[in-house]
Design a protein around this motif. Structure first.
Motif, PDB file in Angstrom:
ATOM      1  N   THR A  41      -9.372  -2.933   3.536  1.00  0.00           N
ATOM      2  CA  THR A  41      -8.652  -2.540   4.792  1.00  0.00           C
ATOM      3  C   THR A  41      -9.715  -2.893   5.757  1.00  0.00           C
ATOM      4  OG1 THR A  41      -7.598  -0.793   3.995  1.00  0.00           O
ATOM      5  CG2 THR A  41      -8.134  -0.584   6.462  1.00  0.00           C
ATOM      6  N   GLU A  82      -2.190  -0.402   6.873  1.00  0.00           N
ATOM      7  CA  GLU A  82      -2.127   0.589   5.730  1.00  0.00           C
ATOM      8  C   GLU A  82      -1.300   1.879   6.434  1.00  0.00           C
ATOM      9  OE1 GLU A  82      -6.088   1.561   4.733  1.00  0.00           O
ATOM     10  OE2 GLU A  82      -5.695   2.097   2.614  1.00  0.00           O
ATOM     11  N   ASP A 161      -1.431  -4.650   4.409  1.00  0.00           N
ATOM     12  CA  ASP A 161      -2.380  -3.545   3.573  1.00  0.00           C
ATOM     13  C   ASP A 161      -1.573  -2.604   2.936  1.00  0.00           C
ATOM     14  OD1 ASP A 161      -4.619  -2.159   3.104  1.00  0.00           O
ATOM     15  OD2 ASP A 161      -5.089  -1.826   5.133  1.00  0.00           O
ATOM     16  N   GLU A 162      -1.623  -2.721   1.745  1.00  0.00           N
ATOM     17  CA  GLU A 162      -1.155  -1.729   0.635  1.00  0.00           C
ATOM     18  C   GLU A 162       0.336  -1.374   0.730  1.00  0.00           C
ATOM     19  OE1 GLU A 162      -3.147  -0.157  -1.813  1.00  0.00           O
ATOM     20  OE2 GLU A 162      -5.297  -0.299  -1.060  1.00  0.00           O
TER      21      GLU A 162
HETATM   22 MG   LIG Z   1      -7.472   0.364   2.331  1.00  0.00          MG
END
Ligand SMILES: [Mg+2]
Ligand SMILES: Nc1ncnc2c1ncn2[C@@H]1O[C@H](COP(=O)(O)OP(=O)(O)O)[C@@H](O)[C@H]1O
Length: 236
Positions: A41, A82, A161-162
């Motif tokens: 991140t 995220e 992000d994810e």
């Molecule tokens: Mg992360």
């Protein structure tokens, strides 16, 4: 599209990213995998200029290391954060409209509604829910909204992000179908995932990050066959 050279990020005395170098070419979909806390991140935030960093960052062959975040959004560099970061008390449509805020030039009403319809075409679940408050959407719908919002800035390079985090398997599949269609439209993607199997199955190449360093860089097929990767990230 993106070249990262010797990137370092510190939070106070803690070194989160310790000098990493990698690149993403135009039209590629590349993943960065690694365990929780590896610095993934932080790497994306550094590229989007949301945390101060040392080293060199080249976006479309120009240095961006001293450029402000909002200007880069206008030039097509967007981050889907995220945890999605949707505006819970705004409607789906208002969230999408916010995504156009930092893009280059002022969007006319006509351009705005054409963009909204294009995104609703890509994300029909959002079209049905355009007046619903974002905070009342399911996790997967919120992820789709976060992706849709980023598309309103007309990205050339999208940092994700994810996107699978916290979603049920069926919804993960739906979100990744959306990501694939974004890639098919020519958007270059840098995907961060803890779900290594999924990320490597989607991307042509990958980087493995451990404790702030990139420890492996290879094609997805060779990473999927790598015994160390299989033990550490594919649960074998
Ligand atoms: Mg992360
Ligand atoms: N805002 C912050 N302040 C201090 N330390 C942070 C902050 N954000 C992340 N870290 C630390 O930096 C390291 C990398 O975190 P992060 O980039 O979130 O990893 P990942 O996304 O790979 O899970 C971790 O040790 C984390 O605790």
């Amino acid at each position: 599209m993106l070249e990262v050279r010797d990137l370092k990020v510190h939070y106070g005395g803690i070194a989160a990213v310790k000098g990493i170098s990698f690149e993403v070419r135009a039209g590629e979909m590349v993943c960065l995998i690694g365990a929780n806390g590896a610095g993934k991140t932080t790497t994306l935030k550094a590229i989007a200029r949301m945390v101060p960093a040392q080293g060199e960052l080249l976006y479309r062959a120009a240095s961006i290391v001293h450029r402000p975040c909002h200007e880069l959004i206008g030039e097509g560099l967007a981050l889907v954060p995220e945890g999605r970061g949707v505006f819970a008390r705004l409607s789906v449509q208002e969230n999408l409209e916010m995504g156009a805020y930092c893009r280059a030039g002022v969007a006319s009403k006509g351009e705005m509604s054409a963009d909204l319809e294009r995104i609703y075409g890509l994300l029909p679940r959002l079209a049905e829910r355009r007046k619903q408050l974002a905070g009342t959407l399911s996790g997967g719908e919120q992820q789709m909204l976060a992706i849709g919002r980023s598309l309103m800035s007309h990205p050339k390079l999208l940092l994700l992000d994810e996107p699978s985090m916290g979603l049920a398997p069926l919804m993960v599949q739906k979100v990744f179908e959306v990501i694939q269609s974004v890639a098919a439209q020519g958007v270059t993607l840098l995907l961060v995932e803890q779900n290594a199997q999924l990320a490597l199955s989607m991307c042509s190449r990958g980087y493995v990050m451990e404790s702030g360093l990139i420890t492996l860089a290879a094609s997805s097929s060779s990473l999927l066959e790598n015994p160390a990767v299989r033990t550490a990230y594919l649960g074998e």
